[in-house]
Design a protein around this motif. Sequence first.
Motif, PDB file in Angstrom:
ATOM      1  N   HIS A  83      43.194 -28.303 -34.500  1.00 22.85           N
ATOM      2  CA  HIS A  83      42.949 -26.860 -34.438  1.00 22.85           C
ATOM      3  C   HIS A  83      42.301 -26.423 -35.753  1.00 22.85           C
ATOM      4  N   LEU A  84      40.993 -26.595 -35.821  1.00 28.02           N
ATOM      5  CA  LEU A  84      40.260 -26.277 -37.037  1.00 28.02           C
ATOM      6  C   LEU A  84      39.882 -24.801 -37.079  1.00 28.02           C
ATOM      7  N   GLN A  85      39.804 -24.282 -38.301  1.00 32.13           N
ATOM      8  CA  GLN A  85      39.398 -22.903 -38.537  1.00 32.13           C
ATOM      9  C   GLN A  85      38.179 -22.881 -39.444  1.00 32.13           C
ATOM     10  N   PRO A  86      37.345 -21.837 -39.359  1.00 29.57           N
ATOM     11  CA  PRO A  86      36.223 -21.734 -40.299  1.00 29.57           C
ATOM     12  C   PRO A  86      36.711 -21.859 -41.740  1.00 29.57           C
ATOM     13  N   GLY A  87      35.990 -22.640 -42.513  1.00 30.49           N
ATOM     14  CA  GLY A  87      36.395 -22.906 -43.893  1.00 30.49           C
ATOM     15  C   GLY A  87      37.093 -24.238 -44.065  1.00 30.49           C
ATOM     16  N   ASP A  88      37.566 -24.841 -42.952  1.00 32.02           N
ATOM     17  CA  ASP A  88      38.194 -26.162 -43.023  1.00 32.02           C
ATOM     18  C   ASP A  88      37.158 -27.247 -43.297  1.00 32.02           C
ATOM     19  N   VAL A  89      37.648 -28.387 -43.764  1.00 31.70           N
ATOM     20  CA  VAL A  89      36.789 -29.529 -44.063  1.00 31.70           C
ATOM     21  C   VAL A  89      37.068 -30.655 -43.089  1.00 31.70           C
ATOM     22  N   VAL A  90      36.003 -31.310 -42.642  1.00 32.15           N
ATOM     23  CA  VAL A  90      36.091 -32.527 -41.844  1.00 32.15           C
ATOM     24  C   VAL A  90      35.441 -33.644 -42.653  1.00 32.15           C
ATOM     25  N   VAL A  91      36.006 -34.846 -42.578  1.00 30.19           N
ATOM     26  CA  VAL A  91      35.442 -35.980 -43.305  1.00 30.19           C
ATOM     27  C   VAL A  91      35.094 -37.072 -42.296  1.00 30.19           C
ATOM     28  N   GLN A  92      33.986 -37.771 -42.523  1.00 35.33           N
ATOM     29  CA  GLN A  92      33.568 -38.826 -41.607  1.00 35.33           C
ATOM     30  C   GLN A  92      32.894 -39.955 -42.366  1.00 35.33           C
ATOM     31  N   ASN A  93      32.939 -41.160 -41.784  1.00 37.08           N
ATOM     32  CA  ASN A  93      32.080 -42.232 -42.260  1.00 37.08           C
ATOM     33  C   ASN A  93      30.877 -42.344 -41.316  1.00 37.08           C
ATOM     34  N   PHE A 112      32.706 -25.057 -40.333  1.00 34.01           N
ATOM     35  CA  PHE A 112      33.424 -26.106 -41.044  1.00 34.01           C
ATOM     36  C   PHE A 112      32.504 -26.735 -42.083  1.00 34.01           C
ATOM     37  N   SER A 113      33.094 -27.309 -43.115  1.00 34.94           N
ATOM     38  CA  SER A 113      32.337 -28.105 -44.084  1.00 34.94           C
ATOM     39  C   SER A 113      32.501 -29.579 -43.725  1.00 34.94           C
ATOM     40  N   MET A 114      31.407 -30.323 -43.737  1.00 27.74           N
ATOM     41  CA  MET A 114      31.463 -31.748 -43.427  1.00 27.74           C
ATOM     42  C   MET A 114      31.197 -32.557 -44.690  1.00 27.74           C
ATOM     43  N   ALA A 115      32.080 -33.521 -44.952  1.00 29.01           N
ATOM     44  CA  ALA A 115      31.883 -34.490 -46.027  1.00 29.01           C
ATOM     45  C   ALA A 115      31.615 -35.841 -45.379  1.00 29.01           C
ATOM     46  N   SER A 116      30.470 -36.433 -45.689  1.00 29.08           N
ATOM     47  CA  SER A 116      30.065 -37.680 -45.052  1.00 29.08           C
ATOM     48  C   SER A 116      30.029 -38.833 -46.042  1.00 29.08           C
ATOM     49  N   MET A 117      30.632 -39.944 -45.640  1.00 27.33           N
ATOM     50  CA  MET A 117      30.530 -41.192 -46.374  1.00 27.33           C
ATOM     51  C   MET A 117      29.416 -42.027 -45.750  1.00 27.33           C
ATOM     52  N   VAL A 118      28.567 -42.635 -46.581  1.00 23.22           N
ATOM     53  CA  VAL A 118      27.482 -43.488 -46.101  1.00 23.22           C
ATOM     54  C   VAL A 118      27.453 -44.769 -46.923  1.00 23.22           C
ATOM     55  N   ARG A 119      26.824 -45.775 -46.397  1.00 19.28           N
ATOM     56  CA  ARG A 119      26.659 -47.029 -47.124  1.00 19.28           C
ATOM     57  C   ARG A 119      25.353 -46.990 -47.908  1.00 19.28           C
ATOM     58  N   ARG A 120      25.440 -47.266 -49.213  1.00 18.73           N
ATOM     59  CA  ARG A 120      24.220 -47.404 -50.003  1.00 18.73           C
ATOM     60  C   ARG A 120      23.541 -48.724 -49.670  1.00 18.73           C
ATOM     61  N   GLY A 121      24.338 -49.789 -49.535  1.00 20.43           N
ATOM     62  CA  GLY A 121      23.814 -51.085 -49.129  1.00 20.43           C
ATOM     63  C   GLY A 121      22.715 -51.586 -50.040  1.00 20.43           C
ATOM     64  N   SER A 122      21.636 -52.039 -49.428  1.00 16.73           N
ATOM     65  CA  SER A 122      20.506 -52.592 -50.184  1.00 16.73           C
ATOM     66  C   SER A 122      19.418 -51.562 -50.444  1.00 16.73           C
ATOM     67  N   LYS A 123      19.699 -50.297 -50.171  1.00 13.62           N
ATOM     68  CA  LYS A 123      18.687 -49.262 -50.395  1.00 13.62           C
ATOM     69  C   LYS A 123      18.375 -49.122 -51.878  1.00 13.62           C
ATOM     70  N   GLY A 139      20.966 -32.512 -41.881  1.00 10.95           N
ATOM     71  CA  GLY A 139      22.313 -32.771 -41.382  1.00 10.95           C
ATOM     72  C   GLY A 139      23.331 -31.694 -41.690  1.00 10.95           C
ATOM     73  N   LYS A 140      23.015 -30.782 -42.613  1.00 12.59           N
ATOM     74  CA  LYS A 140      23.883 -29.657 -42.969  1.00 12.59           C
ATOM     75  C   LYS A 140      25.253 -30.094 -43.490  1.00 12.59           C
ATOM     76  N   ASN A 141      25.294 -31.292 -44.107  1.00 13.64           N
ATOM     77  CA  ASN A 141      26.525 -31.714 -44.770  1.00 13.64           C
ATOM     78  C   ASN A 141      26.752 -30.875 -46.025  1.00 13.64           C
ATOM     79  N   THR A 142      28.002 -30.713 -46.380  1.00 15.82           N
ATOM     80  CA  THR A 142      28.345 -30.045 -47.636  1.00 15.82           C
ATOM     81  C   THR A 142      28.450 -31.060 -48.768  1.00 15.82           C
ATOM     82  N   LEU A 143      28.868 -32.274 -48.440  1.00 19.19           N
ATOM     83  CA  LEU A 143      29.077 -33.320 -49.441  1.00 19.19           C
ATOM     84  C   LEU A 143      28.712 -34.666 -48.824  1.00 19.19           C
ATOM     85  N   VAL A 144      27.970 -35.489 -49.585  1.00 13.64           N
ATOM     86  CA  VAL A 144      27.625 -36.851 -49.158  1.00 13.64           C
ATOM     87  C   VAL A 144      27.965 -37.796 -50.296  1.00 13.64           C
TER      88      VAL A 144
END
Length: 293
Positions: A83-93, A112-123, A139-144
Amino acid sequence: FGDRWVAGSEGWGRITSDSKNLRKGALVAIGTPGLGTLRSSLWIPESSILLLPEELLGTAGPAGCSLIQLGGTALRMLSDFSHLQPGDVVVQNAGNSAVGLMASQIAASKGFSMASMVRRGSKSQEEYDELVEYLLTTGKNTLVVAEEDLNDKESLRRFQFQLQQISASSDLPKLALNAVGGASAKTLIRSLDNGGTLVTYGGMSAQPVVVGTPQLIFKDIRAVGYWHSRWMIQQSQEKKQEMVNILSKAVLEKSIVCPPVKVFPLQSVEEALHWQSSQGSIRQKLVWDCQEI
C-alpha cells in the motif's frame, strides 16, 4: 490450433474480419498467454482479445507491442503487493531492463521515487554515465547506483541513507522489485523497511533468493513471486482490459514511454540474433514483424 507449437506470448495486430463486438481493422493485443504470436495470422475467440486505442500505434510505434507484458508486469507489481503512498520510495535491481524502465516511469507517475540498481560490468565510464543519464531522464528514476559500489556494510549504509533522503517520510522502501536474485536480491532485502516486501519476477543471475532468519523474524520481511502470464490467465477479460486502458492512457499522455525497440522481419532470424548479442549500454528490445511478404 493444430499440432505445431508456435512461440510468442505478446504482440499486437489487427482484426481481419467483423465479429459480434469487433470490427475489421481494429488494433488489438492478445489477452491469453501462450497462443503463439510469432505468426502472420491467428484465429482466437473474442474472449482472448484486448482492444487498443488506434492512437497508441502513432504514439508508441512498434515499441507499443510490448506494453501489455512489460508495462503490465511493472504496473501489477507496483499496485498489488504494497500500500504505497505518494512520496514513498521503491527500490529495484535491473533498473535498465525493459520492465525496470517501465517500473520507474510508472512509479514516477504515481508520485513514488524509484531507486534503481544496475550493473556497471564491462562498460566504460562514458557508457556507464550515458546509461545513468538515460535512466534519470527517460526512466524518471530518482536515484541510480551501481551494484558493484554496494559490496560492503559501509556502502550499504550510505545507500540506505540515500534512500531515506529521497523518501517524503524518511523511511526505507516498503517495496523492492527483484529480477536478478543472489547477492543483488540480498542487497534489496537489506534495503527494505520493517514489514517490507520483496517481489521476485526474474532470476537473471540463476542464483537463489535467500532471506535471512533475522530479516524474517525481526524485520517481518515478506518475499513473494510474480508471474505476469499467471495473472493474465487468472483475471477476467474486464480486469485485463482495465489494465490495458490504464497503460494505454499513460502512453498517450506521455507519462511513460515504451522501451526502445528494433524491428526485424521474421525471416531475418540470424541477423536479428546477431544484432541482439552486440548491443551497447542502452539496450533495445527485439521486435519481430510477422506480416506475410
